[in-house]
Structure formats: structure tokens, C-alpha cells
Design a protein around this motif. Structure first.
Motif, PDB file in Angstrom:
ATOM      1  N   GLY A 136       0.824  -1.234   0.053  1.00  0.00           N
ATOM      2  CA  GLY A 136       0.065  -0.102   0.039  1.00  0.00           C
ATOM      3  C   GLY A 136       0.683   1.298   0.165  1.00  0.00           C
ATOM      4  N   GLU A 137       2.082   1.007   0.136  1.00  0.00           N
ATOM      5  CA  GLU A 137       3.024   2.256   0.203  1.00  0.00           C
ATOM      6  C   GLU A 137       3.407   2.763  -1.285  1.00  0.00           C
ATOM      7  OE1 GLU A 137       5.001   1.747   4.576  1.00  0.00           O
ATOM      8  OE2 GLU A 137       6.122   1.578   2.831  1.00  0.00           O
ATOM      9  N   VAL A 138       3.456   4.088  -1.184  1.00  0.00           N
ATOM     10  CA  VAL A 138       4.429   4.799  -2.532  1.00  0.00           C
ATOM     11  C   VAL A 138       5.652   5.149  -1.987  1.00  0.00           C
ATOM     12  CG1 VAL A 138       4.141   6.629  -4.209  1.00  0.00           C
ATOM     13  CG2 VAL A 138       1.992   5.183  -3.529  1.00  0.00           C
ATOM     14  N   HIS A 139       6.447   4.575  -2.693  1.00  0.00           N
ATOM     15  CA  HIS A 139       8.058   5.056  -2.445  1.00  0.00           C
ATOM     16  C   HIS A 139       8.700   5.949  -3.717  1.00  0.00           C
ATOM     17  CE1 HIS A 139       9.459   2.667   1.163  1.00  0.00           C
ATOM     18  NE2 HIS A 139       8.021   2.482   1.046  1.00  0.00           N
ATOM     19  N   ALA A 140       9.150   7.128  -3.457  1.00  0.00           N
ATOM     20  CA  ALA A 140       9.769   7.765  -4.386  1.00  0.00           C
ATOM     21  C   ALA A 140      11.261   7.542  -4.345  1.00  0.00           C
ATOM     22  CB  ALA A 140       9.465   9.335  -4.351  1.00  0.00           C
ATOM     23  N   ILE A 141      11.910   7.314  -5.511  1.00  0.00           N
ATOM     24  CA  ILE A 141      13.256   7.304  -5.322  1.00  0.00           C
ATOM     25  C   ILE A 141      13.942   8.358  -6.278  1.00  0.00           C
ATOM     26  CG2 ILE A 141      15.410   6.008  -5.933  1.00  0.00           C
ATOM     27  CD1 ILE A 141      14.103   3.421  -5.434  1.00  0.00           C
ATOM     28  N   VAL A 164      10.377   9.146   0.542  1.00  0.00           N
ATOM     29  CA  VAL A 164      11.133   9.396  -0.153  1.00  0.00           C
ATOM     30  C   VAL A 164      12.679   9.056  -0.146  1.00  0.00           C
ATOM     31  CG1 VAL A 164      12.289  11.639  -1.748  1.00  0.00           C
ATOM     32  CG2 VAL A 164       9.734  11.478  -0.788  1.00  0.00           C
ATOM     33  N   HIS A 165      13.340   8.473  -1.075  1.00  0.00           N
ATOM     34  CA  HIS A 165      14.567   7.872  -0.671  1.00  0.00           C
ATOM     35  C   HIS A 165      15.614   8.758  -1.781  1.00  0.00           C
ATOM     36  CE1 HIS A 165      13.399   4.315   1.052  1.00  0.00           C
ATOM     37  NE2 HIS A 165      12.463   4.403   0.225  1.00  0.00           N
ATOM     38  N   ILE A 166      16.833   9.420  -1.325  1.00  0.00           N
ATOM     39  CA  ILE A 166      17.506  10.081  -2.118  1.00  0.00           C
ATOM     40  C   ILE A 166      18.628   8.946  -2.555  1.00  0.00           C
ATOM     41  CG2 ILE A 166      19.258  11.845  -2.383  1.00  0.00           C
ATOM     42  CD1 ILE A 166      16.298  12.808  -1.980  1.00  0.00           C
ATOM     43  N   LEU A 167      18.929   8.592  -3.479  1.00  0.00           N
ATOM     44  CA  LEU A 167      19.792   7.648  -4.646  1.00  0.00           C
ATOM     45  C   LEU A 167      21.104   8.520  -4.732  1.00  0.00           C
ATOM     46  CD1 LEU A 167      20.391   4.717  -4.554  1.00  0.00           C
ATOM     47  CD2 LEU A 167      19.522   4.977  -6.931  1.00  0.00           C
ATOM     48  N   ALA A 206      25.341   7.781  -6.132  1.00  0.00           N
ATOM     49  CA  ALA A 206      26.331   6.775  -6.297  1.00  0.00           C
ATOM     50  C   ALA A 206      26.180   5.461  -5.594  1.00  0.00           C
ATOM     51  CB  ALA A 206      27.529   7.540  -5.582  1.00  0.00           C
ATOM     52  N   GLY A 207      24.797   4.893  -6.179  1.00  0.00           N
ATOM     53  CA  GLY A 207      24.487   3.574  -6.040  1.00  0.00           C
ATOM     54  C   GLY A 207      24.010   3.077  -4.622  1.00  0.00           C
ATOM     55  N   LYS A 208      23.842   4.322  -3.570  1.00  0.00           N
ATOM     56  CA  LYS A 208      23.516   4.059  -2.281  1.00  0.00           C
ATOM     57  C   LYS A 208      22.540   4.942  -1.766  1.00  0.00           C
ATOM     58  CE  LYS A 208      27.270   2.444   0.786  1.00  0.00           C
ATOM     59  NZ  LYS A 208      28.262   2.359  -0.167  1.00  0.00           N
ATOM     60  N   ILE A 209      21.339   4.561  -0.962  1.00  0.00           N
ATOM     61  CA  ILE A 209      20.382   5.536  -0.625  1.00  0.00           C
ATOM     62  C   ILE A 209      21.166   6.483   0.643  1.00  0.00           C
ATOM     63  CG2 ILE A 209      18.631   5.753   0.723  1.00  0.00           C
ATOM     64  CD1 ILE A 209      17.330   3.254  -1.019  1.00  0.00           C
ATOM     65  N   VAL A 210      21.148   7.453   0.221  1.00  0.00           N
ATOM     66  CA  VAL A 210      21.998   8.679   1.314  1.00  0.00           C
ATOM     67  C   VAL A 210      21.010   9.331   2.442  1.00  0.00           C
ATOM     68  CG1 VAL A 210      23.988   8.797  -0.261  1.00  0.00           C
ATOM     69  CG2 VAL A 210      21.975  10.397  -0.205  1.00  0.00           C
ATOM     70  N   LYS A 211      19.849   9.350   1.888  1.00  0.00           N
ATOM     71  CA  LYS A 211      18.885   9.702   2.937  1.00  0.00           C
ATOM     72  C   LYS A 211      17.485   9.232   2.541  1.00  0.00           C
ATOM     73  CE  LYS A 211      17.718  14.203   5.305  1.00  0.00           C
ATOM     74  NZ  LYS A 211      17.969  15.426   5.236  1.00  0.00           N
ATOM     75  N   THR A 212      16.548   8.969   3.491  1.00  0.00           N
ATOM     76  CA  THR A 212      15.113   8.372   3.510  1.00  0.00           C
ATOM     77  C   THR A 212      14.177   9.547   4.320  1.00  0.00           C
ATOM     78  OG1 THR A 212      15.842   6.333   3.078  1.00  0.00           O
ATOM     79  CG2 THR A 212      13.647   6.559   3.758  1.00  0.00           C
ATOM     80  N   GLY A 213      13.252   9.816   3.887  1.00  0.00           N
ATOM     81  CA  GLY A 213      12.360  10.828   4.549  1.00  0.00           C
ATOM     82  C   GLY A 213      10.946  10.624   4.224  1.00  0.00           C
ATOM     83  N   GLY A 214      10.427  11.635   4.494  1.00  0.00           N
ATOM     84  CA  GLY A 214       8.930  11.801   4.142  1.00  0.00           C
ATOM     85  C   GLY A 214       8.741  12.472   2.949  1.00  0.00           C
ATOM     86  N   PRO A 215       7.451  13.030   2.344  1.00  0.00           N
ATOM     87  CA  PRO A 215       7.237  13.787   1.029  1.00  0.00           C
ATOM     88  C   PRO A 215       8.153  15.029   1.159  1.00  0.00           C
ATOM     89  CG  PRO A 215       5.276  13.241   2.103  1.00  0.00           C
ATOM     90  CD  PRO A 215       6.404  12.935   2.981  1.00  0.00           C
ATOM     91  N   GLU A 216       8.301  15.751   2.397  1.00  0.00           N
ATOM     92  CA  GLU A 216       9.026  17.102   2.492  1.00  0.00           C
ATOM     93  C   GLU A 216      10.400  17.096   1.912  1.00  0.00           C
ATOM     94  OE1 GLU A 216       8.306  15.291   5.011  1.00  0.00           O
ATOM     95  OE2 GLU A 216      10.274  14.707   5.784  1.00  0.00           O
ATOM     96  N   LEU A 217      11.077  15.887   1.978  1.00  0.00           N
ATOM     97  CA  LEU A 217      12.424  15.668   1.356  1.00  0.00           C
ATOM     98  C   LEU A 217      12.638  15.751  -0.145  1.00  0.00           C
ATOM     99  CD1 LEU A 217      15.181  14.600   2.189  1.00  0.00           C
ATOM    100  CD2 LEU A 217      14.537  12.273   1.679  1.00  0.00           C
TER     101      LEU A 217
END
Lengths: 255, 487
Positions: A30-35, A219-222, A224-235
Motif C-alpha cells: 500500500g505504500e508509495v515510495h519515490a526514489i 522518499v529516498h535519495i539515491l 552513487a548507488g547508495k541510498i543516502v537519505k530517507t524521509g517523508g514527502p518534505e524531502l
């Protein structure tokens, strides 16, 4: 439902070509993730590796779907489990009608699950409904699959397939690139209307603008091949304002 | 395969057990191996042929001998095979004795049965194709008998070549060799000398044949050469669509097949000729298979149209150039072809369009698929003669490669001797791309399904020219023929 553990992937047969350098991620039902991430950060590679593209080698880590590893499965087997990839650059297949293609895809899925195939009549009805809903020019779907389609038409065609196949996990690989605002809205409406407690989305995007229409849970920030930060929509909004520089310098990646 | 709109004949090429006797005394039916004037005389005598036909066969034989002694087999095609030992072939083979034929389907190679299953060939036909000695009368035959009566009322003749020689000698004498003379080439000479049987059709003036005419050829006997001859005549203003299916049992030894087809399209008539050729291609390791050396040609008179459509998936070697002589003004020639070469198959095929009349028009669409270690060559000739004012040709030849060990070659010959001609030639070579495969597989298609979809889609321009049931069979054949090439 989807769990990615310490995933490392490189291009097959090319030494020192590691693109994904250890990804950890968990997407619940049920989740929506943005990368999000800058060009070359590995976003599309991740989308393709999740779907099982052959030309990548997973050297370390695992991907599980509902607790089962899918790393050894072929793309068609992953599709049968309910996974779907909306392509950034959908391939052109001359002489193949979108109708015929989708019917075959649906039949393969039904067959793999021991279910009855949908009758031609019911499928035609469903297909026509979805063609209208997605706003594809009906003349276009009488042509060869993606052949001579504009960029926007190709993306709508991907959404058509998403609507017909009703996957439980949909990965959208930069579906927003090359779309005008109207088309963007149609993609977003498609996703929003399909959001349900049983279905998850991974939306891969370079820009924040798609997220104006689709509100992600995570929301994940990718970089150089790594997720460097994960947060909510505000990210996503932060990135929109400040760009990726902060993360790039932190990882030492070249800009 | 057979429906209300098709009349179908089965033709056993191995000597005539099927419909035409000579089976009472097995001993005398077994002519020794090898080719000689005596063998030619024997064949003609067995078939109770008139003197003129024997003379024609003998002239053809002598011509063949002179070609054999001077030049040998033609070697200009891009095919490679050991020399055929023409003295090691049965030219008049009695039908295989029942003692060596499988008694029922349980005795038949399961791999072969599986293939028939996949092709959707009806059970009775499977038995026949597998070489089982069955007495059952096929459904298609009884259909044929009732249909033959209807056709008879329209004056249409559709029968075996032998029957035509007996019952319509004047027609046969008038047209035999008129389009493909025995002097035409090495294999045409051989065929003329020793042809066993084949089909004959004649459509009288102004008659539109209401159903598809069809012949299903099969090769049974091991070690025998197969030489059938087909002659189709559409008289002025007539129309006919003719289908030809070919299948051979699996044999580890190579078989020689040298057929000749002649089409005569008189003024304002139209002949549509469709072939699905699925002779045994040999084992995946390249053992056995049919050597398919075929001469097919049509003559189009004023305002006439001849259309060849072929799907060639079988044979170890295919050497075949269905051609049209556009003799009459405003005549039209078409050639639509899909040729597949998988494993060790070699196909050298194409067409010749000879423009003689004014305002003549030809279209060539050739699709060559190479997979495994297969080699596919398109060889086409477009010739515009000095009198062919305003001739038009459009040629499109496309090659598709599956894998990285196969080959595709395109050899067009174009000769223009009239400045008003307009010719277009397009050629392309492509590969089934990883992007295409991944795209389809990501939607749930297996790798084989994905290949099949890409290949039939790519061949669509040709397959859509086939009558409906044939189109389905063609698509299935492409699928079966490609198995093992992918994955």
C-alpha cells in the motif's frame, strides 16, 4: 512486501562496473515510495535489477518479495508474481499490436497462476475502457507496439499496460521524463486511482514535479548507488530547492 | 486445415501407392537405385503414359546428362553440401513396404508426434504424416470428393498430375514445359525426366474458383528422391487461390527433392499461390534433412496477376526462386516470403521478376530469419526489358538475426533496359534486441513466447498475405522451428 538488502549490482561481463553499491530498502503493502537522485546515480539500474534484467550481475545482497528471494527469478516469473516495470524507454516491436501483446501477457500470467484465461470478448471490453481512461489515441493501439509513438504516447501506453495488468508492485522508471503537464497529470491520476492497501509503487524520478501530483509515503535519495537519505514527502521539496549537491559532496561522487 | 472453403488433396510422392495402384506386385515396383534411360522408360510405363510424354521425359533426361557431364550441379548459390550422388537415389521407389512402416502411432518417434501436436495437425493426418500405414480414409479426401463434383460443374479441373495426363492429355500437352522448359536448369531437367506426380488445376475462362485448392505433399520413403510437378492454368478472366503444404517425416539421411511448378495466367486472370514448406530440416546437429531444389515460375499475360506467398521453415537446404514473367501489358507479379534458417539450415531463396510488357508492376517483400548456425540468403533478380515502358518494381528485403552464429546475405540483381522504369530497393538487417526481449518478458512472456512474438510481428507483412488457416499454421511453424534457438 518488498525488501532489498545490501544490494550490489554491476554490469555483466564488465569488471569494476559496480553501479549499486549496497542498497537497503523496505516497501510495505500500500505504500508509495519515490526514489530520487541525480543522473547516473543508479536509479534506472535499480529499477531494471528489481525486474530481473539479464545484463546486470547481482554480486551481493538479496531482494525478497513477501519473504521469498526473487534474485534467481527471470523477468517473466517476477511479472507473474505481480511485479511491473513501466519503462523509461519502451522498446518498439514492429508488427505486434498492443492488444495482442497485452492479451498474451495477461494469459501468461493467468496460466502461471493456474487461473482461467480471460475471454476475448471480456478482454476487448476491458482494453477499450482502459484505452479511454488513459487517453491514448485509439488509432495508435491499432499500430505496432510503440513503433512511431511519440515519447508521451509511449508513456501513456505504459500506463495502459499498468491498468490492464493490475500488478501488486509497480515500478515506474522516470515515467515523467519527456511528458508535458497534461500527460504528467494523466500518469499521476492513473497511479492515484490505482493506489490501494494491496498495491505498492516505486516511483523513480529525477525531478520533484511528478510528486506534486503523486504524494509519496516515503522518499529516498539515491546517490552513487547508495541510498543516502530517507524521509517523508518534505524531502522531495528540499531537493527541489537545494539540489543534490549536498549529498554529492558527502559521498565524494563526481558532479 | 480443411474447411468449407478449401478443397484438399493428399499426394504421396513416393510412387503412387496412395491413389494409383502398382502395388499388387511389390517386386516389379522396386526399380534399382540410380538414373538411366531405362528408369525413365520404366516410370513412364508404370504410369501408362502416352508416347509424347515419354519422348519429352527422354529429351529432358538426355539434356540433364549433358548438363551433368559438362557442368555438374549448379554451384552459384550460397549453400554448401556434399555432392549429391545421383546414382544412389531411388527414382522409382515403391511405397515403403508395410513391414518397415510403423504400424500405429505408438511406434512413431515421440518427438515427431509432439511436433504435430504443437502444429495442431488433426490426428488422422498425424498418422499419415508419420508414415503409418493406415487404411482410414481421411476426412479431407471425402470432402474433396464432394467438392470435386461442384468444381466439375463449373468446369474446374483439379486432380493429380497422373490423372490429368490420362483424362486431359490435350491440356497437359499444351502447357507442360511452356513456362519452365526442361532446358531451364539442372533440376528442372531432372524433374522433367523423372517426375513422379503432383497436382494439376485448370480454371476455365471467366470462372472464379469459389474455394481454395490445396495439396498437401508428403515424403515418406527413405532414400528416395522426390520429384513432383504442378501445373496450374487460369484461363482468360479466371481466378484461383492455390495452397501447398509440405511435410516430411524425420529421417537421418538426406533426401533430394526437386520440384517444378508452372503457372499460366491468361489475360485478365489471377493466380494466388501460397506455400508452407516444412520439409524435415535435419537434426539440430545438421544430420539428414531435405535438399529442396525447386523451380517455380509463372507467366502473366495481359492484365493478369500472379502472387507467390511462401513461408519456408523446413529443409536442410532450400534453393528456390518463385518467379513471374510479366509478359502481358499491365500484368502484376508479387512475391511475399518468410524464410527461416535455424540450426544448420541453409536457405538461398528469392524471386525473379521479368518485366516484358508495358506498365508491368512487381512487388517483392522478403523476410529472412537466421537463427542458430543458420544461413539465409535473399537472391532476387529484377529485369526490365527494352519494351517494358513504365515498369515499376518495389523490393523490400529484411533480415533478422537471432543469436550471434547465424548469417544473413542479400544478393539483388537489377537490370534495367528501359529508361522509363521506376525501381525501389529497400533492405534492412536487424537483430532481436535485448531491449525487446526484456520488455516482453517483464510483462510475463516467457523467453520463447517473446521471441515468437517479435518474429511473427516482424514477418507480419508476409503472413497477412496467407489465407487465414494457413496464417495460423505459419505462425505456429515459426514458433516450433525456432525452438532450441533461444534460451
Amino acid at each position: 512486501m518488498l525488501e532489498i538488502k545490501n544490494l550490489h549490482a554491476s554490469v555483466l561481463d564488465i569488471d569494476d562496473s559496480e553501479i549499486l553499491t549496497g542498497i537497503d530498502m523496505k516497501v510495505n503493502k500500500g505504500e508509495v515510495h519515490a526514489i530520487m537522485g541525480p543522473n547516473g546515480s543508479g536509479k534506472s539500474t535499480l529499477a531494471n535489477v528489481l525486474m530481473g534484467r539479464f545484463d546486470y550481475l547481482v554480486s551481493e545482497g538479496d531482494i525478497t518479495l513477501d519473504g521469498e528471494s526473487i534474485i534467481e527469478l527471470r523477468p517473466d516469473q517476477r511479472a507473474h508474481l505481480g511485479m511491473f516495470l513501466a519503462f523509461q524507454y519502451p522498446a518498439e516491436i514492429p508488427g505486434v499490436r498492443p492488444w495482442q501483446f497485452l492479451k498474451t501477457a495477461l494469459d501468461s500470467k493467468a496460466e502461471s497462476r493456474g487461473e482461467d484465461k480471460m475471454s476475448v470478448r471480456n478482454f476487448s471490453k476491458l482494453f477499450d475502457e482502459k484505452v479511454e481512461a488513459v487517453g491514448i489515441n485509439p488509432n495508435l493501439v491499432k499500430r505496432s507496439l510503440n513503433e512511431g509513438f511519440s515519447g508521451g504516447e509511449k508513456k501513456r501506453n505504459e500506463m495502459l499496460q499498468l491498468e490492464v495488468l493490475q500488478p501488486s508492485l509497480a515500478i515506474l522508471d522516470e515515467t515523467d521524463s519527456g511528458l508535458d503537464v497534461d500527460a504528467l497529470r494523466i500518469v499521476a491520476e492513473g497511479v492515484n486511482s490505482m493506489r490501494s492497501p494491496a498495491r505498492s509503487f516505486i516511483v523513480v524520478t529525477h525531478y520533484q514535479r511528478l510528486l506534486n501530483y503523486i504524494t509519496p509515503d516515503v522518499v529516498h535519495i539515491l546517490v552513487a548507488g547508495k541510498i543516502v537519505k530517507t524521509g517523508g514527502p518534505e524531502l522531495a521539496l528540499e531537493v527541489e530547492k537545494d539540489g543534490y549537491n549536498e549529498y554529492l559532496s558527502a559521498t565524494g561522487a563526481n558532479v | 486445415m480443411t474447411n468449407q472453403n478449401t478443397i484438399s488433396r493428399e499426394s504421396d510422392l513416393s510412387g503412387g501407392e496412395y491413389k494409383w495402384g502398382f502395388v499388387t506386385d511389390v517386386e516389379t515396383d522396386l526399380a534399382p537405385k540410380g538414373l538411366s534411360e531405362d528408369i525413365v522408360r520404366l516410370i513412364s510405363a508404370k504410369k501408362e503414359e502416352p508416347g509424347w510424354l515419354l519422348d519429352w521425359r527422354l529429351k529432358a533426361y538426355r539434356h540433364w546428362v549433358s548438363l551433368y557431364e559438362s557442368e555438374g550441379e549448379p554451384d552459384w548459390a550460397m549453400i554448401d553440401y556434399p555432392d549429391v550422388d545421383f546414382q544412389d537415389i531411388y527414382y522409382y521407389a515403391a511405397p515403403k513396404g508395410t513391414n518397415e512402416a510403423p504400424k500405429n502411432l505408438d511406434d512413431v518417434d515421440p518427438e515427431m508426434l509432439e511436433t504435430f501436436e504443437k502444429l495442431g495437425i488433426p490426428l488422422q493426418e498425424r498418422a499419415a504424416l508419420a508414415g503409418v500405414a493406415v487404411d482410414a480414409v481421411f476426412d479431407s479426401i471425402s470432402v474433396a470428393t464432394t467438392m470435386e463434383k461442384q468444381l466439375g460443374e463449373l468446369g474446374i479441373i483439379f486432380c493429380s498430375f497422373s490423372e490429368a495426363v490420362k483424362n486431359h492429355p490435350d491440356l497437359v500437352k499444351k502447357y507442360l514445359g511452356s513456362v519452365v522448359p526442361y532446358t531451364d536448369n539442372f533440376y528442372a531437367a531432372l524433374n522433367a525426366a523423372v517426375f513422379s506426380d503432383g497436382s494439376f488445376a485448370y480454371i476455365p475462362p471467366g470462372v472464379r474458383c469459389p474455394i481454395e485448392l490445396m495439396t498437401y505433399f508428403r515424403i515418406n520413403t527413405e532414400g528416395s528422391g522426390q520429384f513432383e510437378r504442378t501445373l496450374i492454368v487460369a484461363d482468360a478472366g479466371a481466378y484461383v487461390s492455390y495452397l501447398e503444404g509440405c511435410t516430411a517425416p524425420f529421417r537421418k539421411t538426406s533426401q533430394l527433392h526437386a520440384a517444378t511448378v508452372e503457372l499460366v495466367a491468361h489475360d485478365d486472370s489471377e493466380i494466388k499461390y501460397s506455400t508452407i514448406q516444412n520439409w524435415f530440416p535435419g537434426t539440430p546437429e545438421g544430420e539428414g534433412g531435405v535438399y529442396n531444389f525447386v523451380t517455380k515460375r509463372g507467366r502473366a499475360d495481359k492484365n493478369a496477376k500472379i502472387s507467390w506467398t511462401q513461408v519456408e521453415t523446413g529443409s536442410a537446404i532450400t534453393w528456390k526462386y518463385p518467379s513471374v514473367i510479366l509478359r502481358g501489358d499491365n500484368s502484376v507479379g508479387e512475391f511475399f516470403s518468410v524464410a527461416l534458417a535455424n540450426n544448420h539450415q541453409q536457405a538461398d531463396t528469392g524471386t525473379k521478376m521479368i518485366h516484358i510488357g508495358k506498365n508491368t508492376k512487381s512487388t517483392i517483400v522478403s523476410k529472412g530469419i537466421s537463427a542458430g548456425k543458420g544461413n539465409n540468403t535473399y537472391r532476387g533478380q529484377v529485369q526490365i526489358m527494352p519494351g517494358a515502358e513504365n515498369a515499376v518494381n518495389h523490393t523490400q528485403c529484411d533480415s533478422l538475426l537471432v543469436g550471434d552464429q547465424c548469417g544473413a546475405h542479400t544478393v539483388p540483381y537489377i537490370e534495367v533496359r528501359n529508361p522509363t522504369a521506376r525501381l525501389e530497393h529497400e533492405a534492412s538487417t536487424s537483430k532481436v534486441s535485448d531491449d525487446q526481449l526484456f520488455y516482453l518478458m517483464a510483462r510475463g512472456l516467457s523467453e520463447e513466447e517473446a521471441h515468437h512474438m517479435i518474429i511473427t510481428g516482424w514477418s507480419r507483412d508476409v503472413i497477412k498475405e496467407l489465407p487465414f488457416e494457413f496464417a495460423l499454421e505459419a505462425s505456429q511453424l515459426l514458433k516450433v522451428s525456432l525452438e532450441g534457438a533461444v534460451g
